[in-house]
Design an enzyme around this catalytic site. Sequence first.
Site, PDB file in Angstrom:
ATOM      1  N   ASP A   1       0.848  -1.184   0.000  1.00  0.00           N
ATOM      2  CA  ASP A   1       0.000   0.000   0.000  1.00  0.00           C
ATOM      3  C   ASP A   1       0.884   1.233   0.000  1.00  0.00           C
ATOM      4  OD1 ASP A   1      -1.859   1.995   0.610  1.00  0.00           O
ATOM      5  OD2 ASP A   1      -2.987   0.689   1.962  1.00  0.00           O
TER       6      ASP A   1
ATOM      7  N   HIS B   1      -0.302   4.543  -0.202  1.00  0.00           N
ATOM      8  CA  HIS B   1      -0.965   5.802   0.180  1.00  0.00           C
ATOM      9  C   HIS B   1      -0.224   6.418   1.357  1.00  0.00           C
ATOM     10  CE1 HIS B   1      -4.190   3.658  -1.991  1.00  0.00           C
ATOM     11  NE2 HIS B   1      -4.522   4.874  -2.393  1.00  0.00           N
TER      12      HIS B   1
HETATM   13  C1  B12 Z   1      -4.532   9.867  -3.462  1.00  0.00           C
HETATM   14  C2  B12 Z   1      -5.054   8.475  -3.666  1.00  0.00           C
HETATM   15  C3  B12 Z   1      -4.250   7.582  -4.361  1.00  0.00           C
HETATM   16  C4  B12 Z   1      -2.880   7.956  -4.876  1.00  0.00           C
HETATM   17  C5  B12 Z   1      -1.898   7.772  -3.709  1.00  0.00           C
HETATM   18  C6  B12 Z   1      -0.701   8.713  -3.765  1.00  0.00           C
HETATM   19  C7  B12 Z   1       0.137   8.508  -2.560  1.00  0.00           C
HETATM   20  N1  B12 Z   1       1.367   8.110  -2.764  1.00  0.00           N
HETATM   21  O1  B12 Z   1      -0.283   8.691  -1.445  1.00  0.00           O
HETATM   22  C8  B12 Z   1      -2.703   6.894  -5.986  1.00  0.00           C
HETATM   23  C9  B12 Z   1      -3.220   7.442  -7.294  1.00  0.00           C
HETATM   24  C10 B12 Z   1      -1.268   6.384  -6.215  1.00  0.00           C
HETATM   25  C11 B12 Z   1      -3.622   5.785  -5.510  1.00  0.00           C
HETATM   26  C12 B12 Z   1      -3.506   4.473  -5.916  1.00  0.00           C
HETATM   27  C13 B12 Z   1      -4.413   3.501  -5.583  1.00  0.00           C
HETATM   28  N2  B12 Z   1      -5.547   3.665  -4.903  1.00  0.00           N
HETATM   29 CO1  B12 Z   1      -6.007   5.250  -4.022  1.00  0.00          CO
HETATM   30  N3  B12 Z   1      -6.698   6.795  -3.356  1.00  0.00           N
HETATM   31  C14 B12 Z   1      -6.324   8.076  -3.166  1.00  0.00           C
HETATM   32  C15 B12 Z   1      -7.410   8.949  -2.532  1.00  0.00           C
HETATM   33  C16 B12 Z   1      -8.051   9.754  -3.654  1.00  0.00           C
HETATM   34  C17 B12 Z   1      -6.951   9.896  -1.460  1.00  0.00           C
HETATM   35  C18 B12 Z   1      -6.100   9.268  -0.344  1.00  0.00           C
HETATM   36  C19 B12 Z   1      -5.545  10.333   0.551  1.00  0.00           C
HETATM   37  O2  B12 Z   1      -4.362  10.646   0.500  1.00  0.00           O
HETATM   38  N4  B12 Z   1      -6.378  10.926   1.412  1.00  0.00           N
HETATM   39  C20 B12 Z   1      -6.000  11.922   2.368  1.00  0.00           C
HETATM   40  C21 B12 Z   1      -5.644  11.221   3.687  1.00  0.00           C
HETATM   41  C22 B12 Z   1      -5.249  12.250   4.716  1.00  0.00           C
HETATM   42  O3  B12 Z   1      -6.778  10.535   4.106  1.00  0.00           O
HETATM   43  P1  B12 Z   1      -6.858   8.951   4.245  1.00  0.00           P
HETATM   44  O4  B12 Z   1      -5.815   8.324   3.429  1.00  0.00           O
HETATM   45  O5  B12 Z   1      -8.235   8.512   4.051  1.00  0.00           O
HETATM   46  O6  B12 Z   1      -6.466   8.742   5.778  1.00  0.00           O
HETATM   47  C23 B12 Z   1      -7.326   9.214   6.801  1.00  0.00           C
HETATM   48  C24 B12 Z   1      -8.101   8.114   7.473  1.00  0.00           C
HETATM   49  O7  B12 Z   1      -8.127   6.916   6.683  1.00  0.00           O
HETATM   50  C25 B12 Z   1      -7.477   7.926   8.773  1.00  0.00           C
HETATM   51  N5  B12 Z   1      -6.518   6.880   9.018  1.00  0.00           N
HETATM   52  C26 B12 Z   1      -5.596   6.291   8.251  1.00  0.00           C
HETATM   53  N6  B12 Z   1      -4.883   5.416   8.959  1.00  0.00           N
HETATM   54  C27 B12 Z   1      -5.348   5.451  10.218  1.00  0.00           C
HETATM   55  C28 B12 Z   1      -4.969   4.773  11.346  1.00  0.00           C
HETATM   56  C29 B12 Z   1      -5.630   5.021  12.544  1.00  0.00           C
HETATM   57  C30 B12 Z   1      -5.224   4.281  13.751  1.00  0.00           C
HETATM   58  C31 B12 Z   1      -6.691   5.965  12.586  1.00  0.00           C
HETATM   59  C32 B12 Z   1      -7.388   6.236  13.857  1.00  0.00           C
HETATM   60  C33 B12 Z   1      -7.071   6.625  11.443  1.00  0.00           C
HETATM   61  C34 B12 Z   1      -6.395   6.379  10.273  1.00  0.00           C
HETATM   62  O8  B12 Z   1      -6.800   9.113   9.049  1.00  0.00           O
HETATM   63  C35 B12 Z   1      -6.458   9.823   7.893  1.00  0.00           C
HETATM   64  C36 B12 Z   1      -6.713  11.285   8.142  1.00  0.00           C
HETATM   65  O9  B12 Z   1      -8.027  11.500   8.597  1.00  0.00           O
HETATM   66  C37 B12 Z   1      -8.371   7.873  -1.933  1.00  0.00           C
HETATM   67  C38 B12 Z   1      -9.852   8.259  -1.946  1.00  0.00           C
HETATM   68  C39 B12 Z   1     -10.202   9.194  -0.859  1.00  0.00           C
HETATM   69  N7  B12 Z   1     -10.819  10.266  -1.203  1.00  0.00           N
HETATM   70  O10 B12 Z   1      -9.898   8.913   0.322  1.00  0.00           O
HETATM   71  C40 B12 Z   1      -8.127   6.676  -2.828  1.00  0.00           C
HETATM   72  C41 B12 Z   1      -8.289   5.233  -2.315  1.00  0.00           C
HETATM   73  C42 B12 Z   1      -7.673   5.196  -0.891  1.00  0.00           C
HETATM   74  N8  B12 Z   1      -7.515   4.440  -3.253  1.00  0.00           N
HETATM   75  C43 B12 Z   1      -8.111   3.343  -3.495  1.00  0.00           C
HETATM   76  C44 B12 Z   1      -7.579   2.375  -4.391  1.00  0.00           C
HETATM   77  C45 B12 Z   1      -8.444   1.154  -4.654  1.00  0.00           C
HETATM   78  C46 B12 Z   1      -6.352   2.562  -5.013  1.00  0.00           C
HETATM   79  C47 B12 Z   1      -5.702   1.612  -6.017  1.00  0.00           C
HETATM   80  C48 B12 Z   1      -5.824   0.124  -5.695  1.00  0.00           C
HETATM   81  C49 B12 Z   1      -6.283   1.942  -7.375  1.00  0.00           C
HETATM   82  C50 B12 Z   1      -5.899   1.008  -8.485  1.00  0.00           C
HETATM   83  N9  B12 Z   1      -6.803   0.161  -8.887  1.00  0.00           N
HETATM   84  O11 B12 Z   1      -4.736   1.047  -8.940  1.00  0.00           O
HETATM   85  C51 B12 Z   1      -4.244   2.083  -6.011  1.00  0.00           C
HETATM   86  C52 B12 Z   1      -3.451   1.320  -4.966  1.00  0.00           C
HETATM   87  C53 B12 Z   1      -1.994   1.642  -4.983  1.00  0.00           C
HETATM   88  C54 B12 Z   1      -1.290   0.962  -3.873  1.00  0.00           C
HETATM   89  N10 B12 Z   1      -0.372   0.069  -4.186  1.00  0.00           N
HETATM   90  O12 B12 Z   1      -1.539   1.191  -2.733  1.00  0.00           O
HETATM   91  C55 B12 Z   1      -9.399   3.155  -2.748  1.00  0.00           C
HETATM   92  C56 B12 Z   1      -9.341   2.133  -1.619  1.00  0.00           C
HETATM   93  C57 B12 Z   1     -10.666   1.391  -1.582  1.00  0.00           C
HETATM   94  C58 B12 Z   1     -10.880   0.416  -0.501  1.00  0.00           C
HETATM   95  N11 B12 Z   1     -10.043   0.277   0.525  1.00  0.00           N
HETATM   96  O13 B12 Z   1     -11.875  -0.193  -0.548  1.00  0.00           O
HETATM   97  C59 B12 Z   1      -9.755   4.628  -2.343  1.00  0.00           C
HETATM   98  C60 B12 Z   1     -10.523   4.760  -1.033  1.00  0.00           C
HETATM   99  C61 B12 Z   1     -10.563   5.217  -3.500  1.00  0.00           C
HETATM  100  C62 B12 Z   1     -11.926   4.559  -3.654  1.00  0.00           C
HETATM  101  N12 B12 Z   1     -12.945   5.111  -3.058  1.00  0.00           N
HETATM  102  O14 B12 Z   1     -12.019   3.543  -4.293  1.00  0.00           O
HETATM  103  N13 B12 Z   1      -4.540   6.265  -4.717  1.00  0.00           N
END
Ligand code: B12
Lengths: 135, 397
Positions: free
Chosen positions: A12, A14
Amino acid sequence: MMKVVTGVVGNDIHVVANRLIDISLQARGFEVFNLGVNTSLEEFIDAVVETDADILLISSLNGEAEGWCRDLQFLRSEYELKDVTFVIGGNLAVGEAKQSDIIPKYKSYGFDLVFHQIDLNTGLDEMERYMREKQ
Amino acid sequence: MSKLLIDVGSTYVKVCQKSGISQYFRDFKKDIYDDLITKCGDIFSQYKKEDIFICSSANGGLSTLIIGLTNSFSLKFAKNIAFNSGINIIDTILYSKIEESKSPGELVDVVIIVGGIDGIGNVFDEKLLRYLEKVQYSNIVYVGTAQDASFLKEHLPNLTVLSNIITHKLHVNGNELKEYLTNLYQADIVGKEDIKHLYEITANQIYSTPYIVNRSLPFIDANFDVVNPFIVVDIGGATTDIHYSRDLVRDNIVSESGYDRLVFKKLGVFKSRETLIYAAKNNEFVYELLAYLNVTENILEEESEKALRILMQLSIFLVLYKVSRLNPLYVTLQLELLKTIVLTGGITKVLNYEEVEVIISFFYKKVMNVHALPNIVMDYDYAIWTLGMENTQKEEK
Ligand code: B12
């Protein structure tokens, strides 16, 4: 000062949440060992052993944790890890999933706290409360 | 006045002067010094002792046993440093399993103990001391958490304590241990009857050959037709070494050095011929491979020129196989990213380019399922070794 090992599990990449977690934990007074993205479960456990950490906080954003975290119990039994608190958060399933399914599942893998799609600060507040009660 | 470079191997001695490289088969009835003097005495007399540089792989190098707290950090870091210092690893022991671990049957030159970041204590206890009682070793070095040093020192009086190889960021800090191991190699040479006389020929430090090769790697792509990432395969009489760009591995080691080394102690075509054949016969691809080369397995029992070529080809295949995904027990290199394979050592005197290409293309087609081959470079004149020797001297100055 409490020690936390953190990172993103599996293949992963992200990274944004991982950076935020690092900063937030430091601001909350934890000593942080951040293994970054692409970290295997074994590396997490090994880092806990090398640093004698109090908490292991794993993130999974693309949902693959389901595949990796089953082995936690096994790896944990390789070492005598009595006092470590295991926390996981992020997107803990691929696609849609109910909290009521996810939480018991990850608890059965051996996690103490499970945060599926929960905002970071809410989760970390609860973790700190949990650690205070534990002491 | 130019320099004279000498490499004493287990099978050949090579001698490099400005005019070119010559090589001689070792005469095992003589000791190394006498053998050298008989063959190259005239050449030596043309140079000053200060201008003669020797490296050697003839004494097989030092052996080490590593005891570490975890696979992903302690053991991985220590293995990496030991290999890069030109040392052979006999065994590694995970500390949590030490009570069930057997001690190595042979005398170990150096035991390395590692575990924990500085600041944490009581990592090591009586279990370690009990285990060490069963081990025969000449040197012992501690590179783990500073807090446990005094406990260990108290019970192991000849323990050398160096700074922790695991930093507070869980990165590797290898310099002190590397220097210690390199110096130990010197001390070992001086202690070995056979080799210590070589200091009558040279006034300079004698290094281990793999160390010299490793030193040349950062300069290879500037000096040869080599594109990064690359591997250098050094197939010799006793061992096979592979040096590789760190771009080819996905792991958690963060180190300044861009190149690592792995040793396959039992894959040589002369001294460890038996184990090479054994490894070949147990490989799932071997019969297909032999058929592809138009020979039968009987060739492995033969003592011919042709058999030697086949063995050399097999060793190339086995080395690549061992670092591929099919063999997860060893370091896994991302061979699909590989741009260049450089072959050096005795193998370049036996195989020609086509014979190497045949085997590499078999490997890429059958094992990797890809058709594009990396570029193959044959280091016929030991230019890599010359480069390493020259650069090591420069750094000395
Ligand atoms: C940017 C992004 C990407 C970028 C990542 C760039 C990078 N190097 O970071 C790229 C384009 C590379 C990418 C690729 C992929 N992605 Co992407 N990506 C996103 C996106 C749009 C935003 C993620 C992000 O940075 N958010 C901002 C951060 C701050 O938020 P966050 O990650 O959600 O984390 C928050 C919470 O989750 C939480 N959190 C996280 N960890 C923890 C731990 C604890 C203890 C707690 C309390 C909270 C917590 O706190 C954070 C802040 O509030 C999301 C969709 C979305 N809008 O969330 C999809 C998403 C995460 N991706 C997804 C997918 C499927 C993929 C790919 C598999 C797509 C593909 N088919 O190729 C690939 C996987 C690549 C890989 N090997 O991991 C899915 C995951 C779906 C799922 N789990 O069911 C999402 C949700 C999109 C979707 N709705 O389908 N992605």
